[in-house]
Design a protein around this motif. Sequence first.
Motif, PDB file in Angstrom:
ATOM      1  N   UNK A 169     -11.939   9.118  -8.653  1.00 26.54           N
ATOM      2  CA  UNK A 169     -10.622   9.663  -8.462  1.00 26.54           C
ATOM      3  C   UNK A 169     -10.531   9.879  -6.937  1.00 26.54           C
ATOM      4  N   UNK A 170      -9.402  10.100  -6.144  1.00 28.56           N
ATOM      5  CA  UNK A 170      -9.484  10.570  -4.835  1.00 28.56           C
ATOM      6  C   UNK A 170      -9.698  12.102  -4.497  1.00 28.56           C
ATOM      7  N   UNK A 171      -9.533  12.237  -3.130  1.00 24.46           N
ATOM      8  CA  UNK A 171      -9.711  13.653  -2.987  1.00 24.46           C
ATOM      9  C   UNK A 171      -8.479  14.623  -3.577  1.00 24.46           C
ATOM     10  N   UNK A 172      -7.227  14.118  -3.630  1.00 28.71           N
ATOM     11  CA  UNK A 172      -6.073  14.900  -4.022  1.00 28.71           C
ATOM     12  C   UNK A 172      -6.507  15.284  -5.383  1.00 28.71           C
ATOM     13  N   UNK A 173      -6.876  14.222  -6.319  1.00 28.20           N
ATOM     14  CA  UNK A 173      -7.191  14.447  -7.726  1.00 28.20           C
ATOM     15  C   UNK A 173      -8.148  15.579  -7.955  1.00 28.20           C
ATOM     16  N   UNK A 211     -10.234  20.584  -9.551  1.00 28.08           N
ATOM     17  CA  UNK A 211     -11.155  21.834  -9.262  1.00 28.08           C
ATOM     18  C   UNK A 211     -10.618  23.256  -8.740  1.00 28.08           C
ATOM     19  N   UNK A 212      -9.278  23.006  -8.536  1.00 28.65           N
ATOM     20  CA  UNK A 212      -8.470  24.279  -7.990  1.00 28.65           C
ATOM     21  C   UNK A 212      -8.853  24.459  -6.487  1.00 28.65           C
ATOM     22  N   UNK A 213      -9.614  23.604  -5.711  1.00 28.14           N
ATOM     23  CA  UNK A 213      -9.915  23.732  -4.448  1.00 28.14           C
ATOM     24  C   UNK A 213      -8.841  22.701  -3.483  1.00 28.14           C
ATOM     25  N   UNK A 214      -8.590  23.107  -2.362  1.00 26.92           N
ATOM     26  CA  UNK A 214      -7.755  22.439  -1.480  1.00 26.92           C
ATOM     27  C   UNK A 214      -8.776  21.057  -0.928  1.00 26.92           C
ATOM     28  N   UNK A 253     -19.308  12.022  -0.123  1.00 21.72           N
ATOM     29  CA  UNK A 253     -18.702  11.240  -1.501  1.00 21.72           C
ATOM     30  C   UNK A 253     -18.683   9.773  -0.877  1.00 21.72           C
ATOM     31  N   UNK A 254     -18.603   8.949  -2.026  1.00 22.94           N
ATOM     32  CA  UNK A 254     -18.815   7.823  -1.762  1.00 22.94           C
ATOM     33  C   UNK A 254     -17.271   7.301  -1.330  1.00 22.94           C
ATOM     34  N   UNK A 255     -17.558   6.198  -0.662  1.00 19.99           N
ATOM     35  CA  UNK A 255     -16.182   5.770   0.035  1.00 19.99           C
ATOM     36  C   UNK A 255     -15.633   4.577  -0.394  1.00 19.99           C
ATOM     37  N   UNK A 256     -14.341   4.359  -0.421  1.00 15.56           N
ATOM     38  CA  UNK A 256     -13.879   2.697  -0.798  1.00 15.56           C
ATOM     39  C   UNK A 256     -13.889   1.923   0.621  1.00 15.56           C
ATOM     40  N   UNK A 257     -13.731   0.709   0.414  1.00 20.70           N
ATOM     41  CA  UNK A 257     -13.759  -0.173   1.666  1.00 20.70           C
ATOM     42  C   UNK A 257     -12.647   0.219   2.677  1.00 20.70           C
ATOM     43  N   UNK A 258     -11.691   1.149   2.644  1.00 19.82           N
ATOM     44  CA  UNK A 258     -10.672   1.416   3.136  1.00 19.82           C
ATOM     45  C   UNK A 258     -11.137   3.042   3.852  1.00 19.82           C
ATOM     46  N   UNK A 295     -16.277  11.824  -8.357  1.00 16.67           N
ATOM     47  CA  UNK A 295     -16.777  11.521  -9.955  1.00 16.67           C
ATOM     48  C   UNK A 295     -16.353  12.637 -10.767  1.00 16.67           C
ATOM     49  N   UNK A 296     -16.578  12.751 -12.008  1.00 15.08           N
ATOM     50  CA  UNK A 296     -16.484  13.998 -12.839  1.00 15.08           C
ATOM     51  C   UNK A 296     -17.663  14.812 -12.612  1.00 15.08           C
ATOM     52  N   UNK A 297     -18.735  14.350 -12.174  1.00 12.29           N
ATOM     53  CA  UNK A 297     -19.735  15.218 -12.023  1.00 12.29           C
ATOM     54  C   UNK A 297     -19.356  16.016 -10.789  1.00 12.29           C
ATOM     55  N   UNK A 298     -18.896  15.365  -9.722  1.00 12.85           N
ATOM     56  CA  UNK A 298     -18.378  15.843  -8.461  1.00 12.85           C
ATOM     57  C   UNK A 298     -17.516  17.176  -8.692  1.00 12.85           C
ATOM     58  N   UNK A 299     -16.571  16.849  -9.679  1.00 16.14           N
ATOM     59  CA  UNK A 299     -15.432  17.862  -9.935  1.00 16.14           C
ATOM     60  C   UNK A 299     -16.287  19.026 -10.610  1.00 16.14           C
TER      61      UNK A 299
END
Length: 130
Positions: free
Chosen positions: A1-5, A10-13, A29-34, A40-44
């Motif tokens: 999921x992206x940072x917005x999701x 998580x209720x954090x900005x 965080x891991x990054x996309x090619x861009x 991940x769910x664990x990050x959340x």
Amino acid sequence: MNIGQAAKQSGLSAKMIRYYEDIGLIDAAKRTDAGYRIYTEQDVKTLNFIRHARELGFSAEQMKGLISLWKNTDRSSAEVKQLALKHIDDLNQKIKTLQEMVNTLEQSVSCCAGNESPDCSILEHIEKGH
């Protein structure tokens, strides 16, 4: 999921998530090619843990210790209890200090006429450090 999701779940900005990453509360965080962050769910779960710890008044340094203990299944609960008891002592000291501030201000306010006169006991007490 992206940072917005991740922020929404998580209720954090997003700004706070980036800050927590910058100060090492969460792993980078891991990054996309861009170059976009991927969470991940664990990050959340970790972000939710941080939010809850912050709501309890734990500092960033204390949260680092809590996260380390939370992730370490070999730790004893005594370690967690010791950290929590220290935090309780710190909070009680803050409460005492805040109550002293309230008492001082209440005393100053009770001495103030609160009328059209420029004389103000509140400002005088602040000036003198009472």
